[in-house]
Design an enzyme around this catalytic site. Sequence first.
Site, short mmCIF file in Angstrom:
data_model
loop_
_atom_site.label_atom_id
_atom_site.label_comp_id
_atom_site.label_asym_id
_atom_site.label_seq_id
_atom_site.Cartn_x
_atom_site.Cartn_y
_atom_site.Cartn_z
N HIS A 1 6.30 -9.44 5.69
CA HIS A 1 5.45 -10.37 4.37
C HIS A 1 4.36 -11.04 4.93
O HIS A 1 3.49 -10.92 5.53
CB HIS A 1 6.27 -10.10 3.14
CG HIS A 1 5.63 -11.03 2.16
ND1 HIS A 1 4.73 -9.02 2.00
CD2 HIS A 1 6.66 -10.44 1.05
CE1 HIS A 1 4.95 -9.83 0.19
NE2 HIS A 1 5.47 -10.42 -0.07
N HIS B 1 -1.14 -0.58 6.80
CA HIS B 1 -0.24 -0.75 5.49
C HIS B 1 0.60 0.18 4.66
O HIS B 1 0.31 1.23 4.90
CB HIS B 1 -2.10 -0.55 4.53
CG HIS B 1 -1.40 -2.50 3.89
ND1 HIS B 1 -0.84 -1.90 2.03
CD2 HIS B 1 -1.82 -3.95 3.08
CE1 HIS B 1 -0.86 -2.65 1.44
NE2 HIS B 1 -1.43 -4.29 2.48
N ASP C 1 -4.88 -9.65 7.16
CA ASP C 1 -4.54 -10.06 8.26
C ASP C 1 -5.66 -10.76 9.57
O ASP C 1 -4.88 -11.52 10.01
CB ASP C 1 -2.68 -10.41 8.76
CG ASP C 1 -2.13 -10.35 7.15
OD1 ASP C 1 -2.45 -11.78 6.72
OD2 ASP C 1 -1.26 -9.98 7.30
#
Length: 387
Positions: A228, A269, A324
């Site tokens: 996460h 994702h 990210d």
Amino acid sequence: MSDENVLFQVLDTHLDTGMRGIPVGTCKTSFVDPVDGVHYAGYPIADLSNVDPEDAAFLLFNKDMPNENESRMWKETLAECSEIPSGSLDIFDSIGIGQGHPMDWLSMGIMSLARAEKENDISSDAVNLIAWMPELMARLFMSRGGRGDIVTPSNPSLGMVGNFVSMLGMKGEEAIRAERILRSFLVLHMDHGGGNLSTFAGKAVASSRSSLFASIASAMNALSGPLHGRANQSCLEFVQKVGTSDPDEVEAFVRGELAAKRPIFGFGHAVLRAEDPRATVQMKIGEEVCPDDPLFATVRTLREVAPRVLGENPKISNPNANVDLVSGTLLYNAGFRKPEYYTTFFGWARVIGISAQIVDERKSRGGKGVPIYRPKYLARDQPVRRL
Ligand code: AMX
């Protein structure tokens, strides 16, 4: 077969899959469109990337952007509430410099503020926690020796990010760049719908009428997992490992990692099916603040090369960049050189969105709040036995 068993048979394919795709509640703060990404109260995230973090927080709580007067009053309220309850963060002095992960400290720091809980006033607890976060973060950095030990006293009139940067002793160009990067980082990371693990965990704990502090600390513990929030730490470590911005070398590196069955961090994702608009926004910020940085050059090449290589595998639902890919490189260029701290910035942002969602759930059903969460688990491999 009973109706219940028929229903369970239909649902059987969803068992032990992390509740993927099973609707369990409603969310008023944000939704995630698979292509256009997250929207805060209807506003696409890319449109919000330059607003004040305080105004984005107002939006999540009030479902509307503040007008000038509301914005000023909200910022004044946060400044007035910003004094940390005395002694609360002393726990940081006893853990031991550099011991444990910074996310554990964040969670413990939030728990230590629970002593100042207001009775039956979760909205005030949320405002207070948001107001205390800049100093909590600065104390966390200072106590662990994470970035250095210069701390100037809190000055909430600088705004949440300006105050944090100032407390760390950053000045001049360094402070301006850190503030530019952190302000957008906070806005981009505040909320991501209702079902991501940290948000779900925070709301589940809050449904037992636990304090906001206990609920948010639980959310931070969920966020700290490598699958996460801690992915943003892994992503920078990955970019550092690539070590080149030459397209052929980057492609060879990506293929090598895939052959070794290792993930290509910063891509893919669970919900999005296009490049995350937050990655697109952060690429633009990178071009503005650190275009010549070698790490950013690696990120730029990865963004060109990796989707093509990942796209060769039909199993991968989304070969494009996620949030990210870029965030760690920007934080590095903001002056934060230790990736293990990056998830705490993510946590700081999520404190705001998750608190807003918890307050919404507490207000639901005419003020009764959502019932205590109680999903059903089906018994398996447990024939009744006798001793
Ligand atoms: N590199 C290598 N393999 C990948 C991949 C990637 N970037 N993205 C997906 N895959 C693999 C999955 O591991 C899965 O393999 P499996 O069938 O053997 O288990 C297969 O492709 C299908 O995956 P998916 O349905 O496309 O995605 P998912 O929902 O299972 O996983 C995610 C999503 C983010 C965990 C995955 O894309 C991944 O591991 N990415 C790299 C790590 C990363 O960047 N994490 C940050 C995510 C951003 C965030 O949410 N904070």
